[in-house]
Write a protein that holds these residues in place. Structure first.
Motif, mmCIF file in Angstrom:
data_model
loop_
_atom_site.group_PDB
_atom_site.id
_atom_site.type_symbol
_atom_site.label_atom_id
_atom_site.label_comp_id
_atom_site.label_asym_id
_atom_site.label_seq_id
_atom_site.Cartn_x
_atom_site.Cartn_y
_atom_site.Cartn_z
ATOM 1 N N ASP A 110 0.864 -1.179 0.000
ATOM 2 C CA ASP A 110 0.000 0.000 0.000
ATOM 3 C C ASP A 110 0.899 1.227 0.000
ATOM 4 O OD1 ASP A 110 -2.329 1.617 0.263
ATOM 5 O OD2 ASP A 110 -1.932 1.794 2.411
ATOM 6 N N PHE A 111 0.807 2.053 -1.044
ATOM 7 C CA PHE A 111 1.616 3.258 -1.186
ATOM 8 C C PHE A 111 0.748 4.491 -0.959
ATOM 9 C CE2 PHE A 111 5.203 1.799 -4.326
ATOM 10 C CZ PHE A 111 5.612 0.844 -3.402
ATOM 11 N N ALA A 112 1.362 5.538 -0.421
ATOM 12 C CA ALA A 112 0.655 6.805 -0.253
ATOM 13 C C ALA A 112 1.595 7.966 -0.556
ATOM 14 C CB ALA A 112 0.127 6.943 1.182
ATOM 15 N N SER A 113 1.087 8.963 -1.260
ATOM 16 C CA SER A 113 1.784 10.242 -1.428
ATOM 17 C C SER A 113 1.069 11.232 -0.529
ATOM 18 C CB SER A 113 1.738 10.698 -2.897
ATOM 19 O OG SER A 113 2.391 9.765 -3.725
ATOM 20 N N THR A 114 1.565 11.395 0.697
ATOM 21 C CA THR A 114 0.848 12.208 1.672
ATOM 22 C C THR A 114 0.996 13.698 1.395
ATOM 23 O OG1 THR A 114 2.688 12.314 3.234
ATOM 24 C CG2 THR A 114 1.202 10.424 3.397
ATOM 25 N N ILE A 115 2.062 14.080 0.677
ATOM 26 C CA ILE A 115 2.184 15.443 0.173
ATOM 27 C C ILE A 115 1.750 15.398 -1.279
ATOM 28 C CG2 ILE A 115 3.811 17.304 -0.373
ATOM 29 C CD1 ILE A 115 5.311 16.605 2.176
ATOM 30 N N LEU A 116 0.629 16.008 -1.588
ATOM 31 C CA LEU A 116 -0.093 15.742 -2.823
ATOM 32 C C LEU A 116 0.661 16.133 -4.082
ATOM 33 C CD1 LEU A 116 -3.723 16.734 -1.735
ATOM 34 C CD2 LEU A 116 -2.616 14.482 -1.711
ATOM 35 N N LEU A 148 5.416 10.228 -6.711
ATOM 36 C CA LEU A 148 5.793 8.949 -6.129
ATOM 37 C C LEU A 148 5.514 8.944 -4.629
ATOM 38 C CD1 LEU A 148 9.200 8.365 -7.953
ATOM 39 C CD2 LEU A 148 6.957 7.414 -8.557
ATOM 40 N N GLU A 149 5.458 7.744 -4.065
ATOM 41 C CA GLU A 149 5.059 7.584 -2.669
ATOM 42 C C GLU A 149 6.100 8.123 -1.700
ATOM 43 O OE1 GLU A 149 7.965 4.318 -2.918
ATOM 44 O OE2 GLU A 149 6.512 5.165 -4.323
ATOM 45 N N ASP A 150 5.609 8.678 -0.586
ATOM 46 C CA ASP A 150 6.489 9.054 0.520
ATOM 47 C C ASP A 150 6.207 8.209 1.761
ATOM 48 O OD1 ASP A 150 4.115 10.251 1.395
ATOM 49 O OD2 ASP A 150 4.783 12.285 0.890
ATOM 50 N N ASP A 151 5.309 7.243 1.641
ATOM 51 C CA ASP A 151 4.986 6.324 2.729
ATOM 52 C C ASP A 151 4.520 5.007 2.113
ATOM 53 O OD1 ASP A 151 4.216 6.370 5.919
ATOM 54 O OD2 ASP A 151 2.878 5.080 4.766
ATOM 55 N N ALA A 152 4.964 3.896 2.693
ATOM 56 C CA ALA A 152 4.566 2.598 2.149
ATOM 57 C C ALA A 152 4.504 1.553 3.251
ATOM 58 C CB ALA A 152 5.548 2.144 1.066
ATOM 59 N N MET A 153 3.535 0.674 3.136
ATOM 60 C CA MET A 153 3.436 -0.508 3.985
ATOM 61 C C MET A 153 3.486 -1.726 3.066
ATOM 62 S SD MET A 153 3.140 -1.737 7.072
ATOM 63 C CE MET A 153 2.455 -0.461 8.130
ATOM 64 N N SER A 180 8.800 5.292 5.548
ATOM 65 C CA SER A 180 8.176 6.600 5.401
ATOM 66 C C SER A 180 9.239 7.689 5.447
ATOM 67 C CB SER A 180 7.155 6.839 6.522
ATOM 68 O OG SER A 180 6.516 8.094 6.371
ATOM 69 N N SER A 181 8.971 8.780 4.744
ATOM 70 C CA SER A 181 9.840 9.960 4.837
ATOM 71 C C SER A 181 9.093 11.145 5.444
ATOM 72 C CB SER A 181 10.364 10.341 3.452
ATOM 73 O OG SER A 181 9.291 10.711 2.596
ATOM 74 N N VAL A 182 7.881 10.910 5.934
ATOM 75 C CA VAL A 182 7.066 11.993 6.495
ATOM 76 C C VAL A 182 6.731 11.735 7.970
ATOM 77 C CG1 VAL A 182 6.116 12.710 4.284
ATOM 78 C CG2 VAL A 182 4.938 10.936 5.593
#
Length: 377
Positions: free
Chosen positions: A220-226, A230-235, A251-253
């Motif tokens: 599961d990837f997320a780009s928390t800064i829109l 590319l993703e900045d958080d992943a599980m 994560s980098s956030v």
């Protein structure tokens, strides 16, 4: 045998990783630094090389000039380190391997699985060594954990939980900083951001300690800064060929976390924990027993942990000396000794296959996918 001759491509002035390589390569007197192409700006790279003490005729302007200048010398380099931007790793590593040079490549080894398989095939046919700088696996207490697992001291491994999470890219107002932005730009970073940058260190560590390979994964990837593509958080959940279950967060956030790389190994008869911010200690808990702290430098450690510990107990050995341990293993391998802790092209290939598998899984809402390179299925 005298000192081995070492050259470096990339890692010039202001580089984050360059000083760690120079400190690591020279720490034990096994290598001498004699050739380089340190910067994408030829004049800048040459000038910096001269300040570092290299001879003018081996302070090269670019890697092509370095390859041409070194390949026919009777005193040519024994090892070249590739510490350039990710997108250039493949072509440089391939060219030097094909010319018979031993290579240490920064991770990721390549940008695609196909490139990784090509490097693996070249390395398999060559007498030259191709290593990848998964240097966290060279900390003494990581080697201690690996040997404890190998010798059955915690029984069959059931579960691995690992993470490599920091908060240094968590400021949305700094998202356009060029030193940050490129990591989330597909044109420069490839198909993955944080997982390819930090997550693969954690994934490699899991395989390294357990002694098994990742077979399938769900991501599961997320780009928390829109603004980030590319993703900045992943599980990433994964399962290994021998049945071990794995959980990985990167994560980098994660504001408040500094380095944030740790791993826990849970077996049938005990558990282990190692954290990069307390690298001298390995936490061991036997089933039904008290938690113990195993210290770097103490008596009774397994041979690899003893061999790679340089200073007395309670004195810290940090990141540059972990890099130095990679160079120690490389020097031994070049001399013909077997060092099975040295991360090779196969590790680089498996990491890239896992990155592409995780990207595919994330796009398919976490579907379980095969994480192995096609050539190893």
């Amino acid at each position: 045998m005298g000192k081995l001759k070492w050259g470096m491509i990339g890692g010039g002035e202001g580089s984050q990783i360059g000083p760690a390589h120079r400190l690591g390569a020279l720490a034990d007197g096994r290598f001498e630094f004699i050739a380089s192409a340190l910067d994408h700006r030829p004049d800048v790279g040459r000038e910096y090389a001269l300040r570092l003490g290299l001879a003018a005729d081996r302070a090269y302007g670019d890697w092509q000039e370095m390859l041409a200048g070194e390949k026919d010398r009777s005193d040519r380099i024994n090892l070249v380190t590739v510490a350039t931007p990710n997108s250039t790793h493949f072509e440089i590593t391939k060219a030097f391997l094909e010319a018979g040079f031993n290579v240490l490549c920064e991770k990721p080894m390549t940008m695609t699985v196909e490139e990784g398989e090509e490097i693996q095939k070249i390395a398999a046919k060559s007498d030259a060594i191709c290593a990848v700088n998964y240097c966290y696996s060279a900390y003494p207490m990581v080697r201690q954990a690996r040997d404890m697992v190998r010798l059955g001291e915690i029984g069959k491994v059931r579960l691995v939980v690992t993470n490599f999470s920091h908060g240094h890219h968590g400021d949305a107002t700094d998202a356009d900083n060029p030193r940050v932005r490129w990591r989330y730009d597909p044109a420069m970073a490839g198909v993955s951001g944080q997982f390819a940058d930090c997550g693969i260190h954690a994934l490699h560590m899991a395989s390294f300690i357990v002694g098994d390979e990742v077979e399938t994964l769900s991501a599961d990837f997320a780009s928390t800064i829109l603004s980030r593509e590319l993703e900045d958080d992943a599980m990433v959940n994964f399962r290994m060929s021998g049945g071990t279950v794995g959980r990985l967060w990167t994560s980098s956030v994660a504001i408040g976390r500094q380095h944030g790389f740790d791993i826990q190994i849970f077996g049938e008869t005990g558990g282990l924990r190692w954290a990069s911010e307390q690298p001298n200690q390995l936490i061991y808990t036997p089933v039904g027993g008290r938690t113990q702290i195993i210290e770097k430098g103490e008596g009774g450690l397994h041979p690899d942990a003893q061999r790679l510990s340089r200073v007395a107990i309670a004195h810290p050995e940090g990141f540059p000396l972990a890099v130095a341990n990679i160079y120690c293993d490389l020097a031994d391998a070049i001399a013909g000794e077997t060092r099975d802790g040295l991360p090779t092209a196969e590790a680089g290939l498996r990491s890239m296959a896992a990155v592409h598998a995780a990207v595919r899984s994330a796009k398919e809402n976490g579907a379980w996918v095969d994480a192995r390179p096609p050539m190893f299925r």
